[in-house]
Design a protein around this motif. Structure first.
Motif, mmCIF file in Angstrom:
data_model
loop_
_atom_site.group_PDB
_atom_site.id
_atom_site.type_symbol
_atom_site.label_atom_id
_atom_site.label_comp_id
_atom_site.label_asym_id
_atom_site.label_seq_id
_atom_site.Cartn_x
_atom_site.Cartn_y
_atom_site.Cartn_z
ATOM 1 N N ALA A 266 -53.936 -56.252 -56.558
ATOM 2 C CA ALA A 266 -54.280 -56.867 -55.266
ATOM 3 C C ALA A 266 -54.114 -58.385 -55.309
ATOM 4 N N ILE A 267 -52.956 -58.825 -55.763
ATOM 5 C CA ILE A 267 -52.692 -60.266 -55.911
ATOM 6 C C ILE A 267 -51.367 -60.616 -55.219
ATOM 7 N N PRO A 268 -51.093 -61.891 -54.979
ATOM 8 C CA PRO A 268 -49.851 -62.240 -54.283
ATOM 9 C C PRO A 268 -48.604 -61.716 -55.000
ATOM 10 N N SER A 269 -47.657 -61.250 -54.201
ATOM 11 C CA SER A 269 -46.342 -60.772 -54.674
ATOM 12 C C SER A 269 -46.360 -59.497 -55.496
ATOM 13 N N LEU B 264 -44.283 -62.554 -45.716
ATOM 14 C CA LEU B 264 -44.509 -61.129 -45.483
ATOM 15 C C LEU B 264 -45.718 -60.653 -46.272
ATOM 16 N N ASP B 265 -45.938 -61.253 -47.440
ATOM 17 C CA ASP B 265 -47.085 -60.886 -48.268
ATOM 18 C C ASP B 265 -48.388 -61.193 -47.521
ATOM 19 N N MET B 266 -48.410 -62.340 -46.857
ATOM 20 C CA MET B 266 -49.609 -62.706 -46.096
ATOM 21 C C MET B 266 -49.891 -61.655 -45.023
HETATM 22 N N1 ASP Z 1 -50.698 -59.245 -51.923
HETATM 23 C C1 ASP Z 1 -50.986 -57.865 -51.624
HETATM 24 C C2 ASP Z 1 -52.493 -57.639 -51.691
HETATM 25 O O1 ASP Z 1 -53.188 -58.344 -52.376
HETATM 26 C C3 ASP Z 1 -50.274 -56.928 -52.527
HETATM 27 C C4 ASP Z 1 -48.797 -57.037 -52.263
HETATM 28 O O2 ASP Z 1 -48.302 -56.316 -51.391
HETATM 29 O O3 ASP Z 1 -48.133 -57.860 -52.876
HETATM 30 O O4 ASP Z 1 -52.995 -56.740 -51.035
#
Ligand code: ASP
Length: 419
Positions: free
Chosen positions: A358-361, A391-393
């Motif tokens: 659950a982290i960026p990218s 898109l990630d946001m």
């Molecule tokens: N950033 C998304 C999240 O934390 C996960 C992702 O699709 O990269 O939910």
């Protein structure tokens, strides 16, 4: 007059965008004026201040995730009381996760087939980025083995949330089973939970500053040209996310939780906005729990179970994005995808979203699972890399909105009265 926190956050987003646009102008001008500085150095020079504030906000949130998940899950499981109720809640939760993820992917696949954003797109192949995509993606097996930690302290230190969740569940069940003798430990976790929620409340007050800084940094450092090139692809992902967030999930919320979607959205707005600006469901987790308990009236018993699990495995937005992106790459390379291959994309995108941290990218990285499954070139990732943050946001906001709706639905099915 004191503004409500969600109004403050909304204002913060707008101010952040304005500051970002001004910053972007400065950065572009300084870069074009050829101050003999690389773009990255220009960014450093002008945006260091906002980056610092944004980073501090994210660190504060991350700082409390592990103790919060642990304390709240243990107390939640103990208050559920017996394994049978826990099983029922678990079953409902997983049914919701799976159904909504598959629905999201289906919407994405229909749109990408109709719009065909990849048709006629040139395939650039940037060396550095293509190399990045040779990292090993997680496999179904590794996702499952990672649930059981070899060493719980190590798992906590490395923020392996699924392992922490598994251990906390086990601990909660064991504490309930041991009964009287375990009382002091139960009270300890209960106290820890209250203390963590208190700290979360404090961090919430800083959220407007954090969100404003993050928005300013993102808008300030955005390369407008890249966005123009991939506009149709981004619009397809955006439309899919919009349909899922504004039609599919609200209908489910209305039918199963009898909750008016707009009212519920207002209650969890702070969480969705934080997800949007941080692009991390994990970092947003404390705020999501706070919104659901304080504003929507969901019990800690339900949030403590559904939210940490949801943040880690339920990612509707990510699954939708992965399916659209894989099809986009196929279209750009002129590779026809049969119906069976699209079903494989659907299933692997679901799996990849479960495996994404659950982290960026993270979603971009686990997309290799999808590309591998249908033999699409991994180099395709290089072309969508540039616009991933935006898109990630969006997909993270949808992920957190999906977790929130699910929590309300499970709470209602468990007979809770929501506010
Ligand atoms: N950033 C998304 C999240 O934390 C996960 C992702 O699709 O990269 O939910």
């Amino acid at each position: 007059m004191k503004l409500k926190i969600h109004t403050q956050i909304l204002i913060a987003i707008l101010v952040g965008v304005v500051v970002g646009v001004v910053l972007n102008g400065h950065i572009e001008r300084a870069h074009v004026a050829g101050e003999r500085l690389a773009r990255a150095d220009v960014v450093c020079k002008y945006a260091a201040g906002v980056k610092l504030i944004g980073d501090l906000f994210i660190r504060l949130l991350k700082m409390i995730i592990v103790p919060l998940i642990m304390a709240s899950m243990v107390t939640g499981v103990v208050s559920i009381g017996n394994v049978r109720s826990l099983g029922r809640i678990g079953l409902r939760t997983f049914a919701y996760y799976l159904a909504t993820t598959l629905l999201a992917v289906a919407v994405g696949l229909v749109l990408v087939n109709v719009i065909a954003p990849g048709a006629g797109v040139e395939m650039p192949a940037s060396q550095a980025e293509a190399q990045e995509s040779t990292r090993q993606p997680p496999t179904a097996g590794s996702i499952i083995t990672d649930i059981v930690p070899e060493n719980i302290v190590g798992a906590m230190a490395q923020s392996k949330f699924l392992s922490v969740i598994f251990f906390s569940l086990l601990l909660g069940v064991a504490l309930s089973t041991v009964g009287q003798k375990a009382r002091p430990l139960i009270e300890l976790f209960d106290a820890l939970n209250s203390v963590m929620l208190k700290i979360t409340g404090w961090i919430m007050h800083l959220a407007p500053f954090g969100v404003c800084a993050l928005m300013a940094y993102i808008v300030g450092t955005l390369g407008i040209d890249v966005i123009k090139d991939l506009a149709k692809y981004m619009a397809t992902v955006g439309l899919g996310l919009g349909i899922h967030a504004c039609i599919t999930l609200p209908i489910l919320l209305l039918v199963f939780a009898r909750y008016w979607p707009l009212r519920f959205f207002r209650h969890v707005f702070s969480a969705v906005a934080t997800a949007f600006s941080t692009a991390s469901s994990a970092a947003t987790l404390p705020i999501t729990m706070d919104c659901l308990e304080e504003n929507a009236g969901v019990s800690n018993k339900i949030t403590s179970f559904v939210i940490p699990l949801g943040a880690t495995v339920n990612m509707d937005g990510t699954a939708l994005y992965e399916a659209v992106a894989a099809m986009f790459i196929a279209q750009a390379y002129g590779i026809e995808m049969t119906l069976v291959q699209q079903i494989v994309i659907m299933l692997t995108a679901t799996l990849a979203s479960i495996g994404a941290a659950a982290i960026p990218s993270a979603g971009l990285f686990t997309m290799m699972i999808v590309l591998n499954a249908v033999d699409l070139p991994l180099e395709g990732l290089a072309m969508i890399w540039a616009v991933d943050r935006l898109l990630d946001m969006c997909r993270t906001a949808v992920n957190v909105w999906g977790d929130s709706c699910g929590t309300a639905i499970v709470a209602k099915l468990e007979g809770e009265k929501l506010t």
